[in-house]
Scaffold this active site. Structure first.
Site, PDB file in Angstrom:
ATOM      1  N   HIS A   1       1.085  -7.182   0.827  1.00  0.00           N
ATOM      2  CA  HIS A   1       1.832  -8.236   1.396  1.00  0.00           C
ATOM      3  C   HIS A   1       2.633  -9.225   0.270  1.00  0.00           C
ATOM      4  CE1 HIS A   1       2.661 -11.280   4.575  1.00  0.00           C
ATOM      5  NE2 HIS A   1       2.400 -12.092   3.625  1.00  0.00           N
ATOM      6  N   GLU A   2       1.705  -9.601  -0.514  1.00  0.00           N
ATOM      7  CA  GLU A   2       2.322 -10.585  -1.702  1.00  0.00           C
ATOM      8  C   GLU A   2       3.402  -9.568  -2.610  1.00  0.00           C
ATOM      9  OE1 GLU A   2       2.202 -13.652  -1.482  1.00  0.00           O
ATOM     10  OE2 GLU A   2       0.441 -13.833   0.104  1.00  0.00           O
TER      11      GLU A   2
ATOM     12  N   HIS B   1       6.651  -9.734  -1.257  1.00  0.00           N
ATOM     13  CA  HIS B   1       7.584 -10.937  -1.542  1.00  0.00           C
ATOM     14  C   HIS B   1       7.959 -10.999  -2.850  1.00  0.00           C
ATOM     15  CE1 HIS B   1       6.448 -12.931   2.356  1.00  0.00           C
ATOM     16  NE2 HIS B   1       5.116 -12.902   1.943  1.00  0.00           N
TER      17      HIS B   1
END
Length: 372
Positions: free
Chosen positions: A30-31, A34
């Site tokens: 997820h990170e 980003h």
């Protein structure tokens, strides 16, 4: 048994290890998404942490400090221009560079990347599962086990039999079970709550036959069991078809996930600490993973799919502090023709962050309360 003993009995070391690993990988990806979308647009990323809290290890690479932190409960990326900055006089104000300088679509791309990554991971895992194990058929129930000496054995039912119709009616794709929408095969147990003559239409080795029986759900107040363990029938499929089916399952899951989140918010606002099977906190999740770890690797894959879907959908909720809330603020600014002021955005995000923290505390307390 006290609370600590109850929690210890519900969890296993292997289950805890798998819980940390599955959640850790989901959060890392997820990170990472980003990070990738920010760097792709030329925005610096100051730090990337796996885990939260005190930093155990750190290394500088490609302009980013990569960290391993003590608490394995998530992670974070520090993107330039996303947090407020101090001017020369020490006054805190909104950033004007990096992320803050991106156009609206660029900001949305960075914020949307994390949830989309978790969604893609879930779809990929479903595709692998369906290709390897087949696609579950919602309108067919396969008998996986017949208990020796049971009524089912007396009727001649066998493991591998596929129930396609009940009382002359084909099993539907969906049905209502315990007040919720469920796959049609789950309705098999519903017929066993009704007394009277029943008929199972079963397919065995390509041949169809009817199995008729009279059923009494309870005798002297004791619930009777037919003596079968069953699940959805599965049908072999190709990888492309499995990929398409994975997206279909994801779309079908959206209403149920949103309903589950709605139920959680309602329970939170009314301080209803009763157990909710649709939403689990960290202890409940670790307990589920502990049971899955004792079953098979494929059971753990199913948990990973659910956790990635939950992480994707939850982060897309329009709550300030979450990705969805930040996207909403970006879109509001785009519609207005100018972004919100620093004080406005700070107040909104602070309120959203407080709400999310209280919600997490509520879920943890509800998890622990069932051991009292």
């Amino acid at each position: 048994m006290n609370v600590v003993q109850g929690i210890t009995a519900a969890l296993t070391p292997l289950g805890l290890l798998w819980t940390v690993l599955i959640i850790g990988v989901a959060t890392f990806l997820h990170e990472l998404a980003h990070y990738a979308l920010a760097r792709w647009q030329g925005v610096a990323v100051h730090s990337f942490s796996v885990g939260m809290g005190p930093v155990l290890l750190r290394r500088q690479w490609r302009g980013t400090e990569w960290r391993l932190s003590l608490l394995p409960i998530g992670g974070y990326v520090e993107i330039d221009g996303m947090a407020p900055e101090e001017d020369a006089s020490g006054q805190v104000r909104a950033a004007t560079r990096g992320f803050a300088a991106l156009p609206a679509w660029g900001k949305v791309a960075v914020l949307l990347a994390g949830p989309v990554m978790n969604l893609l991971v879930a779809v990929l895992l479903m595709t692998v599962t369906f290709t390897a194990q087949g696609v579950p058929a919602p309108d067919r129930a396969r008998i996986e086990e017949v208990v020796a000496g049971s009524a089912a054995q007396t009727l001649g039912l066998q493991a591998g039999d596929v129930i396609t119709a009940i009382d002359g009616q084909d099993i539907p794709d969906t049905t209502r079970v315990d007040g919720r929408d469920a796959a049609g095969w789950e309705g098999v147990r519903d017929v066993l709550t009704r007394a009277g003559p029943h008929t199972f239409t079963v397919v065995r080795a390509g041949q169809t036959r009817d199995v008729r029986f009279d059923w009494t759900p309870t005798v002297n107040g004791e619930r009777q069991l037919l003596g079968i363990r069953y699940g959805p029938d599965v049908q072999a499929t190709t990888a492309p078809a499995a990929f398409i089916r994975a997206w279909q399952v994801t779309g079908e899951a959206v209403p149920q996930v949103l309903k589950s989140f709605g139920g959680l918010f309602q329970r939170f606002l009314t301080l209803n600490f009763s157990r909710d099977e649709n939403v689990s906190g960290p202890i409940g999740t670790a307990e589920i993973v502990s049971r899955a770890a004792a079953l098979s690797p494929w059971a753990l894959v199913q948990i990973a799919i659910l956790l990635n879907l939950s992480l994707a959908f939850f982060n897309l909720l329009p709550i300030p502090g979450l990705d969805g809330g930040r996207i909403l603020l970006v879109l509001v600014g785009a519609v207005r023709g100018r972004p919100l002021t620093f004080s406005q955005e700070q107040a909104i995000n602070l309120a959203g962050f407080a709400f999310v923290m209280m919600l997490m505390l509520f879920v943890v307390v509800r998890d622990v309360s069932r051991f009292f």
